[in-house]
Design an enzyme around this catalytic site. Sequence first.
Site, short mmCIF file in Angstrom:
data_model
loop_
_atom_site.label_atom_id
_atom_site.label_comp_id
_atom_site.label_asym_id
_atom_site.label_seq_id
_atom_site.Cartn_x
_atom_site.Cartn_y
_atom_site.Cartn_z
N HIS A 1 0.84 -1.19 0.00
CA HIS A 1 0.00 0.00 0.00
C HIS A 1 0.88 1.25 0.00
CE1 HIS A 1 0.89 0.23 4.28
NE2 HIS A 1 0.44 -1.00 4.42
P1 TYD Z 1 -2.08 -2.61 7.27
O1 TYD Z 1 -1.74 -1.17 7.23
O2 TYD Z 1 -2.66 -3.21 6.03
O3 TYD Z 1 -0.80 -3.46 7.72
P2 TYD Z 1 0.65 -3.50 7.02
O4 TYD Z 1 1.25 -2.16 7.28
O5 TYD Z 1 1.41 -4.59 7.65
O6 TYD Z 1 0.44 -3.71 5.59
O7 TYD Z 1 -3.06 -2.84 8.49
C1 TYD Z 1 -3.61 -4.13 8.79
C2 TYD Z 1 -4.94 -3.91 9.50
O8 TYD Z 1 -4.73 -3.22 10.74
C3 TYD Z 1 -5.92 -3.08 8.70
O9 TYD Z 1 -7.21 -3.65 8.88
C4 TYD Z 1 -5.89 -1.72 9.36
C5 TYD Z 1 -5.51 -2.02 10.78
N1 TYD Z 1 -4.70 -0.97 11.40
C6 TYD Z 1 -5.26 -0.19 12.41
O10 TYD Z 1 -6.43 -0.37 12.80
N2 TYD Z 1 -4.49 0.79 12.98
C7 TYD Z 1 -3.20 1.00 12.60
O11 TYD Z 1 -2.52 1.91 13.15
C8 TYD Z 1 -2.65 0.21 11.54
C9 TYD Z 1 -1.25 0.42 11.05
C10 TYD Z 1 -3.44 -0.77 10.98
#
Ligand code: TYD
Length: 137
Positions: A52
Site C-alpha cells: 500500500h
Molecule cells: P495494514 O496497514 O494493512 O498493515 P501493514 O502495514 O502490515 O500492511 O493494516 C492491517 C490492519 O490493521 C488493517 O485492517 C488496518 C488495521 N490498522 C489499524 O487499525 N491501525 C493502525 O494503526 C494500523 C497500522 C493498521
Amino acid sequence: MALEHARVIELPKISDSRGNLTFVEGGRHIPFEIKRIYYLYDVPGGGARGGHAHKKLEQLVIAASGSFEIVLDDGRNKKKYFLNRSYYGLYIPQMVWREMENFSSGTVCLVLASDIYDEDDYFRNYQMFLNSCTITR
Ligand code: TYD
C-alpha cells in the site's frame, strides 16, 4: 519525486556493558512529529506485509529485532532496502508504495508515524496509486 526523499536514517546508539539504547525524537532525528507507533510481530518467517501507499502519512520503519526487505516505489522508480539493525530507520515519505518481504522469524518491525490511523489516507490498489502519481506529476 517522492523516492528521492526516502532514506535510511542512522539513529543515536548509546552502548555500555549493559547493552545498547536507541532513541528517536520527532522533528529532530526524523522530519516529522510522531503521532502514532505500531509494530508488526509474529510475522511468519519469509512472510510479507505492506502492499500500500499513503497520501499524506510519513513513517520511519525500524527492524527493532530481526530483518526484512522493503521495496519502495514512487510510480516511476523502485528501490530495495534491507533492514537488520535496531539503530537504522527507513524514512518513507508520502506517496510511496511499499512492499515488505522476507521477514526473518521473530522480527519486530517498529513503525513511527506522523498521524493517527486513517483508512482514507491509504492507496491499497496499485493502479489507483499509479493513476494518482500521474495526475499529480
Ligand atoms: P495494514 O496497514 O494493512 O498493515 P501493514 O502495514 O502490515 O500492511 O493494516 C492491517 C490492519 O490493521 C488493517 O485492517 C488496518 C488495521 N490498522 C489499524 O487499525 N491501525 C493502525 O494503526 C494500523 C497500522 C493498521
